[in-house]
Design a protein around this motif. Sequence first.
Motif, short mmCIF file in Angstrom:
data_model
loop_
_atom_site.label_atom_id
_atom_site.label_comp_id
_atom_site.label_asym_id
_atom_site.label_seq_id
_atom_site.Cartn_x
_atom_site.Cartn_y
_atom_site.Cartn_z
N ILE A 187 -5.57 4.65 9.64
CA ILE A 187 -5.36 3.46 8.83
C ILE A 187 -5.46 2.22 9.71
O ILE A 187 -4.89 2.17 10.79
CB ILE A 187 -3.99 3.48 8.13
N MET A 213 -0.66 -1.34 15.07
CA MET A 213 -0.07 -2.26 14.09
C MET A 213 0.62 -3.40 14.84
O MET A 213 1.85 -3.44 14.97
CB MET A 213 0.88 -1.50 13.18
N ARG A 227 -8.65 0.68 5.32
CA ARG A 227 -8.43 -0.69 5.76
C ARG A 227 -7.83 -1.47 4.60
O ARG A 227 -8.22 -1.31 3.46
CB ARG A 227 -9.74 -1.35 6.19
N LEU A 244 3.40 -1.06 4.19
CA LEU A 244 2.77 0.25 4.09
C LEU A 244 3.86 1.30 3.92
O LEU A 244 4.76 1.41 4.75
CB LEU A 244 1.96 0.53 5.35
N ALA A 256 -4.11 -1.25 9.47
CA ALA A 256 -3.16 -2.10 8.73
C ALA A 256 -2.69 -3.21 9.66
O ALA A 256 -1.52 -3.33 9.99
CB ALA A 256 -1.99 -1.27 8.23
N LEU A 303 0.86 -1.18 0.00
CA LEU A 303 0.00 0.00 0.00
C LEU A 303 0.89 1.23 0.00
O LEU A 303 1.66 1.45 0.95
CB LEU A 303 -0.91 0.00 1.23
N ALA A 344 0.11 -5.49 8.38
CA ALA A 344 1.37 -4.89 7.91
C ALA A 344 2.55 -5.37 8.74
O ALA A 344 2.54 -5.30 9.97
CB ALA A 344 1.27 -3.38 7.94
N LYS A 394 -5.24 -5.23 3.52
CA LYS A 394 -4.55 -6.45 3.88
C LYS A 394 -3.07 -6.39 3.53
O LYS A 394 -2.38 -7.41 3.55
CB LYS A 394 -5.19 -7.64 3.14
#
Length: 807
Positions: free
Chosen positions: A538, A564, A517, A523, A540, A474, A543, A519
């Motif tokens: 976000i 995260m 959002r 990032l 993530a 992403l 991630a 998968k």
Amino acid sequence: MADFMLVLVKNAWSILNEVRRYRKSRERLTSTTKRLGAVIRQMEQGMRGMERRDIDRLTQLVQNLKGLNEANQEVLDKNEVLWWNFCLLSCFRSKHEDTYQSAVMYVMFEVLLPEMGGRLIELESRLTNDGSQTMAAPAQETYSNIRPIFTKFTVKLGSQSHIMDKLKIMLLTDRGSQTLNLYGLPGSGKTTLAENLCQDKEVRDHFKDSIIFETLGSQIQSNEASIRLSKIPDSKLLVLDDVWPACENIIEDLKGKRPGCKILVTSRYQITKVGTRCHMELLSLEDAEALFLHFVRPTEIDLDDQGIRQMLLQIVEGCKGLPFAIEFLGRNLQGKTTEEFQWVQPTLLQGSILDSHEELLAQLQHWLHQFVGETPRECFMDLVLFPEDEKIPITSLIDMWIELYKMDERGIYAMTVIRKLTTLSLVAGVNVRRTVQSDLDNYYNHHFLKQHDLLRELAIRINNEEPFEIRRRLIIDMFGNQRPKSWPHRHQQQQQGIDDHSLSCFTKWFGDPSQLRGKAKILSISTDQNTASEWCDIQADDAVVLILNLKTTRYTLPKFIEKMRNLRVLIITNYGLGFTELENPGLLDSLLQLRRIRLQRVSLPYLCKMKNLHKLSLYMCEVQKAFENNPIEFSEAMPNLVELNIDYCKDLVKLPVGLCNTITLKKLSISSCHKFIEIPQEIGNLENLELLRISHCVEFKEMPESITKLKSLTFLDISHCTRLVQLPDNIGELRILKSLYMTRCPVEKLPDSIVHLEHLKSVICDEDTYPQWETIKSLRRGLCVKKAADVDLNWLLDDPSSSGLNL
């Protein structure tokens, strides 16, 4: 009598060595004084016609340099050995060496660092270069994309030589326009031709090596480009590479600000505000065939066979004379079978790669999937996570790939992949310092990669083809003070100023559009000082890697980071001027899976608790405040740290004593921290330490005796610690030490205990200590002793453009 003669011979040998050292130190200081004097004269000449504010600033600088050079000359005059003062030989040698080091330090920190920021890396590299071979090309841009002009091997191509000749005539004659535009298709060889033009002897002689090469690229805006160009020194030839329409208006401004400077602009499109334009023509069939055969060799197929020759010609014709496509395909077909050549041929005959930019990218994508395996292809895709035209640290890639693809901790397989990508022309290698030991101890802190714009566009295209729900990477580029209530749709992209590949990330959100959002496993966020820290929320959760590419002096970590839970790698890099002051690093406390952090040009206020962090890399950061004023001890903040790398951190003076209680530490590397003076006595507590590197730390004077307690130490590097005059007396207690590097380390006498280093296999030293090691080598079977090449400051005048010192 025999004993007397033996003592006499030893004393005579010692005197001869001292004389040799004296001559060497005097010659080096003499050469430096002459070269610096020449640079001062060049600066005075270059000041003519400059603006008053620039003249005032440089006048003081010139006066300081003159004072420095006069002091150098005074030392030479007062410390010359004659017959009547021979007994002062050693004292005079020390004076010469101290003066030389002072001159180097002044030029580095008082002249070049304020003027050129991060270009200190390349300067310091040239000051301390061991002269050994590396895996990659010579160093390229080191700061603000100012880069040295380097010789790139090319095939002599007649169909493009006339373009080179035409540009030379325009540059070397006063009748030509001040600004020139070399334009053409991406991959047509514009940058290569411009680099070779600047390396041409006639051009270098005409402009007296006052040449600067600046890459702008598609992501830079006009105001940022203007600020960047205002920071670079004046020159007689300025090359602006890869200029896009957004920056066209700066050309006219540069003409007024640099009246005596020729400006060469390379671009994909014609720049209307440039006086003379020159089209970069594609290769003729004859030259295209020659280029293809150059890259495809060695090959097992019979190139003299008429049928195979015809097949090769059809492949070459399909490349339509585009050098990038020819090289890409030639390198990937190297060593391949006839059947693989035949498999490529039909795809090129179906259409023209020049029909459209999309057609070219589609063909490159087809070749990528055909020739490159899955793992190298995924690694190639990861290069797009970093900004365009910036250096990509190899250590960052290794850290990522270890966690993403379960590669080995030493990075051996990662380097194999990188070399594969380099061989296939998918990436170019860059090295800011050549070190003899880099391949021996898997030390790649000074190695970087560069990616061609076309290949970056290819990776973006492939990434955006994946449905968002399964997208692995992403990529978010947010520049400007934008805080929309909902993300724009594709038809709004021009109004919002968000580029296509970033916008595609925002068009398929689930649920609330203010919360992203995905998968994605990786990032990557690029932002500047005008972007609010709370610009989005976000999710993530999956991630593993977070990359923050910044251009701001202050940055507040976004709050979504603390959620995260699977994050293992954090890479924060400031690509702007100065340092980014990192606020609220305490958010990282909750990330229990975080194992690797790399910070570059970041000011660290304090150390936060990261219980499971295994590796911390600090590159050109401000760290002393965090080390000295931390509310918690280092070992409590990072109790499981295994590797600590500190490079080019100019404010580092001492290591925190608490570090020595981090008994899990196996690798400690401090490089090019020029104010660093000592290691804590408590370092002996690091019972598991296997590698210790204190290199290029010119103020480091003493190795504590407690280092001999490091019973697990197998690798010791003290190269270029030019004030370190002795080793610990009991260094022989490091019984399992295997490698010792001590280039430019003025140790006059090796300790007697050094003969007890029974597992020592590799030593790299300089000429002064080599005879002592040769004696030890005769007693120690299997010991390899190498002499490193000497260096001086001759490059200051010989090749000023290669360091960015265009005064």
